[in-house]
Structures are given as C-alpha cells and as structure tokens.
Design an enzyme around this catalytic site. Sequence first.
Site, PDB file in Angstrom:
ATOM      1  CG  HIS A   1      -2.120  -0.916   1.002  1.00 26.61           C
ATOM      2  ND1 HIS A   1      -3.378  -0.642   1.499  1.00 26.61           N
ATOM      3  CD2 HIS A   1      -2.241  -2.099   0.347  1.00 26.61           C
ATOM      4  CE1 HIS A   1      -4.209  -1.609   1.165  1.00 26.61           C
ATOM      5  NE2 HIS A   1      -3.526  -2.511   0.470  1.00 26.61           N
TER       6      HIS A   1
ATOM      7  CG  HIS B   1      -4.920 -11.562  -2.765  1.00 23.48           C
ATOM      8  ND1 HIS B   1      -6.057 -11.251  -3.488  1.00 23.48           N
ATOM      9  CD2 HIS B   1      -4.493 -10.396  -2.222  1.00 23.48           C
ATOM     10  CE1 HIS B   1      -6.293  -9.943  -3.396  1.00 23.48           C
ATOM     11  NE2 HIS B   1      -5.347  -9.415  -2.634  1.00 23.48           N
TER      12      HIS B   1
END
Length: 936
Positions: free
Chosen positions: A88, A251
């Site tokens: 992020h 993920h």
Amino acid sequence: MASNSANDTFTGKSNQDWWPERLSLEILDQNAQDSAPISEEADYAEKFQEIELAEVKADIEGILTDPQEWWPADYGTYGPFMIRMAWHSAGTYRANDGRGGAAGARQRFAPLNSWPDNANLDKARRLLWPVKQKYGESLSWSDLIVLSGNVAVESMGFPTYGFAGGREDAFDTDKSVNWGPEKELETQNRFDEPGEIQDGLGASVMGLIYVNPEGPNGQPDPNASAKNIRQTFSRMAMNDKQTAALIAGGHTFGKVHGKDDPESVLGDDPASAPMENMGLGWQNDAATEDNEVTTSGIEGPWTSSPTEWDMGYVNNLLDYEWEPEKGPGGAWQWAPTDESLENSAPDALADDEQVTPMMLTTDVALKKDPDYREIMEEFQESPMEFGMSFAKAWYKLTHRDMGPPERFLGPEVPEETMVWQDPVPDVDHELVDTQEIDQLKDTLLETDLSTAELVETAWASASTYRDSDKRGGANGARIRLEPQRSWDVNDPEQLDTVLETYEDIQSAFNADHEDTQISIADLIVLGGNAAIEAAAEAAGHDIEVPFEPGRTDATPDQTDADSFEALKPTVDGFRNYIPEGVDQPAEELLVDKADLLNLTPSEMTTLVGGMRSLGATHGDSNYGVLTDQPDALTNDFFTNLLGMDTTWEPAIQDQVFEGFDRDTGELNWRGTRADLIFGSHSRLRAIAEVYASADGEEKLVSDFVDSWSKVMQADRFDLNWSNWVTSTQVALKSWRPDTAVDLCRGKTSVIAHSHIITCLSARGGGHNSCFAKFWSGRYWSGRLCRRSVGHCLARLWVSVACGQNLAVTLRHTARGRMLDWGSLIRCVREISEKLEWVWDSIRTTERDWPVSCFGVLTIGWRCSWTAYRDTGLAGSLSDDDTHGHDGCHASRRAVTSHHLGLDCRGESHLRGTGCLRNRASECHPADSGFTRCQRQ
C-alpha cells in the site's frame, strides 16, 4: 468570551480559503523549503551503506515473530501485515505524473495514513519503530517499509528478486498530488463514463489504493471489476501479466479482516483520533480482548496455508467454483460451492479452530476475464513462471518510483537492469575536455540553427525529467526516439532539422578523434548552453553555463515507448505550448510542471522570463516574446509585462491575450495566461519586479543560468558521489573488480578514481586483467591529467597503490596525446603539496578501508619519485624539483602523524600488491577514528 474550536482559534481561514480560485504556489514552496530535521551535510546514501543490511533484516524478522499484546499477530507472524503495508505504500504510484509510491514514506501522513484502505497499517509501522529507532538516520522509513515487505515474503518461503535502498524520507504530505475530486472518503465521483476513470487518477474510489474489493459500487460483478483492475494497474505501468502475478502472489499470504462491520466497531482514523491515542487510529478493543479483528469488513484467508508460498491461491481460484455472499462484516465476498474446502484453513488467532477460505470479487475477476484467466492457467501449469512473474512484478511495484539504476543502493540490487528503469548505455570512451567543448560550441553556433532552436531542443530533451519518480531528462537523448520525436510539443519538423545537424557534427567530431567521443545527448545540452552564452554576450553579460559531459544515447531496445507516453506534457508553459481544447488554466499546468522539475517559484519565474527573451516558444510563435531583440538574454519580458504602457485584453483564442499600446491603441504584444500570471499574481509579480528593475538584468541572467543548469543536470545521478561510491563498494565487497572498474568510466573526480583504486588495493590489488582494462584508456579518461594536477597525481599515486611499475604507467598515460611531458613534470613537482589535499578528500568520504592502504599516501611521493626517476626523465628536472630524498621522508612522517594520528614504530614501505606492510606489531590510533591497523 466564548471560546472557538482549536482549529478556528489557531488557524482561521487561509488566503486559499478566502480566494479558492487564486493560483496556489504551495507545491513549489515545498521545493524551496526543507522541513527535514536533518543537517544539510547529512548524506543518506552514505549512511545507508554503512549499515549491515543482513543485520537490519534479522532485526525485522525478529519483529515479525514476536507478537505484542497490544496488537495480535495472525498465525503467530506479522509477515502478511508487513506485505500489505509495503504494497500500500508503493501502490499509490501513478505513471502519468510519477507521484505517489514508496519514496518519502508519505503513508505516515494524511491523507494516506487515514485512508480506509490503510486501516490498521498504523500498527504495522508502530511495530517497526524499534528497528527505525535503532538505525536512526541510516535507515529511512521509506526503505524500512519496503524492506519489511521483502523480509516478510522471504520469511514465508519466497525468494525475492532483490532490494534497493536509497529512498529518503519526507516530513510532510505531498501537496502536489491530486487524489480525486471527492469530498468524502470511500465515495466515487471520478468516472467520465461508466468504467472509465478520469485521466490522471489511479484508484477507482477515494481512499482506496486500487479498486473496491467487493466490486464496482460495492456490487459483486467480476467482469466490471476486471475492467477497473486493468485500468488502475495500467496507470501504475503494470501489464496484465504483472497485474495477475501481483494479485495472486500477494493473496497467497495472510487474510482479510471482517469479524464485524467496520463502521460500527472502529474508532476515528489517525488524523481524527483524540490526542491520547498518540497517533493511532481505528480504535477497536475487540481486536486485543476478543481476537475480533476488523479492518475491511471482509473476513477470511485465501488459502489453507496462509503463511507459506505455494500454489494454494491459484489452485483454489481455478479448481473450485465460487459464489457471492455477505460475510460477517456485512461486505460482499465469495465462498466455495465445494464442501471440500470447508474448514480447511487454520484460524488466524485460535489454534484449535478451522475456517473456510474465501475470495474477493477482484479475485474472481481474474477467473472470469478471459485474458486474466489465460495468464492464471499459465501460472497453474508452470509454478516457476508464476514465481518469477511475482518476484519481478513485486520488485517493480516497490521500486518503480526510484528512477534509474544509479540511485539503487545496497548489496541486494539485482545485476539485471529492467527496461522500466530507463537504462542508458555506459560511457565507453573518453570524455571531451575543455578545449574540445569550446570547439564544439563554436561549431554549433556556426550552423544555421537559431538561438531559439538550440534552446528549445535542449529544453525539450531535459524538461521531460520528473523529480517525482526520477524519470526523463536529457541523458539518453530519447528525444531522438519515439514517442518523443513525434510529440507536437516538440515541433517535430524543426526537431528533425536540429537532430540532423547534431548528427552531422557528431559524426565529424567522432571520426576525427580516436578515443574521445561526443554523444547526441551531450550535444543537445551543449547546444542550448552555447546559445545562452552567446545571447548573454549579446546583452553585455559574460557568463559560462556549466556543462558536464558523460551523457550517452539510449537505443530503442532500452526505451519502453508506451510508458514514455506518460511524460508527454499536456501544456508546457515554459515554451508557451497550449493546444486547443485544454480546459485547465495554463498557469496551473505551468506550476505543476515546475513542481515535477523540482523548481521553486523564483526558478520558475527566471526560466519563463529567460526563455521568452530568447524567443524559445512553441511553433516559433510570438506569444510572450515581449522583446525586440530575441537573440539577447535581457529582462525585456519583465519590464514590458509589468510596465503601464500596455493594456491587455482577451483574444479570440482560448487562454490568449493581446497587449495594446495605451496611448496609440496599436497591438504590440501577444501573450498567454502563462505570461500574464507574472503580472497579475501578487507573489509572482513581486518576484518579477526584482528582475524588471534597472539593476535586475544581471541578476536575471545569473539566476536563469542557475535554474537552466538545474534542469539540464537533473537526471545526472551518475555524477552523484554518494550513489556512485556505494555502487563501487558493493562491487568491491563482492569482489567484482571488473564491475567496480566499469563504474569508474566517465568519472571526472580524482577522489572517485582514488577511492576505487584504494578499495581495490585494500582487497589485495592483483587482477591484472582488471587493471589492464583500467590503464587501457578506455575506462579512464586520459585527459583528466591535462585538466588538473590533482588528476595527474591520482594516476601517479594509483600506480603506487596498485604496485604497478610507474614507468609503464607513465607510458600509458602519455600514449595517444593524453598527456604532454611538460604537464607531467609539473604534476610531479606538485605531488608533495597535493598529498595532503588528496588525503583529506579520501578521509572525509570513506572511513571503512584499512589504514594500511591509506598509508600508501605517506610514502607515495618517495616511491613515485623513485619509479619516475627510473623512466629517465628525471634529468629534465632541476635539483629543486626533486625536493630531495630526505624531504620525502619528512613529508611521509608529517602526513602520517598529522592525518592518520598513528604512533607507528618501525619503518613502513611498499611490498607485494601495494598495500602498506607494517614491520611493527601494531599501530596505535589517536584521533583518526580508525581501528587498530593490522598487518597486510
């Protein structure tokens, strides 16, 4: 008296609040002010190189596996948490303007620190504080955040592609970034039409990094989600394969947190939280008391082994069917229809419980979209391809905003250079000297090219630079290549003429010089410099514009043409290029471009005024050319713009004005909003008045040259000592002498050359092939010795340090007219005077090499003279020139005592490979800061 709120009491309304349409120079003020509480002398690159990266990584890994009571660790590790934080931080990068990204670590400041997508990442940074505290200024938050992501991935079994340090921290938010038009977080008002995000924006929703994980508008529509994914990731320069690899690889680890509805259980974000929270937001007592962690409102892991690198994500996505459902946090997520996956994954915090894997709408999109699915099936068939794709995509994600390879620091920098790093060829020839530079200037000025053409071409090439991500610039001369060669802003027909002239000059010069060569990139900059010097002379000012050769010409294979399209300026106020159909005011885009060039308000003003006076405008227009002598560098632009003899009225064309003589009504000038802003804006007018004054022209010329040179040199990271010396140290400590010597090519600093050879000597000298390349003249600019005594001294001293035969060295030096004997004699005569200077230079730049090798300096004169005498040239010197043998001993003792601070017993002399061997058992450090000197 009634009290107001704290904000009203202490801040009140700003000028921008009162007059919101007023042009703000705030983003340029950022470039003029340094809010960092770090001394100006501090060199982060040097400090970073002093730390042991392996030790830092060990410290980080210790944090990962040390759960704290104040914040739970999923599966006993903070690894997935750190991956999310690093992702992020870097994922805010946008290719269109280069802003965002990990550099600066602006995730620590609003708005990023309080975005919903960054919920609870404040805890990840707080967990890392002990590591940051330990290393202080030697390790930036920017590097630490990315490195922590790498360590986390590696701790779970995945070998990363590499890591580069060199990011420096910001100490405030970047006010130049446009995150979107919305007034509230998690809203979206950025679509020109359904599915089409407005140009310039990276995410589909305010407050998210990319797209809504539930699906567009919070609806589980995988096909619509795939369209948003493709668009948002392409805006950070990722193709479909890189996008799929990033999502699938990221993920593979960890889980999402939605035990409850975030809106009902989470406290204020960090920017809104009360003071007693000490900068932490999203207060949630259930996270520590009941293991009910809530972040996004989506709950569950993707795989059955969330802390291991495996094919679980890819296999689960492709091998099972998924259906949408509302999770416990009230958000849309996808559950497997096959019962075999039920309760197949461990609970993150309860060892005795099992849970069922889930998928996000953005995950299912990779299965539903045919192009993404084809890639995912390729990954499933070839796990090796999946791993390599994720490794390279992760490296690109976390390093995309760092610029060219010269800025990449540390022992884990990959040897491979990626095309997205905008590589340029190495210098493989000698660089032009002062005399040749002057000759080339004369040649350039003798062509049919005008002052404006020379200046415009140099500006067009260099002004592509973006300080936001360190891309663009004159190095590489990519203005010769597509897409830049065809950009309308660059006047393609005029550019073709200029480039043809430069190619003819280059061909003739290089054919006449066996060793020295000139690149088109250098000629472009030199042409602009020569034109400015001539224009200044025409106005009565004698100036010299600084020029550093060493640029090379990139090839099409080294140029990612698609990504370079993002550097194309919509408007260039410096050249008064304002195409039709541009709705945004030209002055706003001028300020935006000035910010990307890292200019201050004054620098922007001088560049506009100077280029207008030189007639350097797009299409040879007269917009803003408020002078009758465009070939002279004067202050006419400012005097005529600010004078009251002219009245200005809007013209028929958008953003264009006409200036009429106040008395006669005659049309005198034409200008644009990018011109009139310097008379209408109070701050810019105040700056312009300085240059419009009777005594302001000389200051304008001086300031213009400084600002011009700043832009021309902005991308010359190869001239940055700290970056270069770190690269050589990495090569040397890995004992790659050829690589280290290659790094020395084109360098014009005696300190640089001295450093690399001292380091090689410290490693044991030897490697004749390496030194043979060095002496061949291909890697060392022989004309350095004609430039200064210091450079000649470097050659002589280096010969001693490397245990070379000085007579051979001198012959190599003189070969090919690289050095005349008279200059050599003068160099030798001044060696003893320069020893102290060289030592000071080296001592202040590098302190981690053995004292014994620096001791070569103390005997350099004696050994050099002995060897030099053997060449048979000593007879050309007088007795005074030799300084005498005893004088050499005295000089040696004085330098040793004063600079090394050593009380060394016994006599030192040179043996073997050139490192100093000490007959005494030890040397006692005084104030030098060096450790005990050992036998070599």
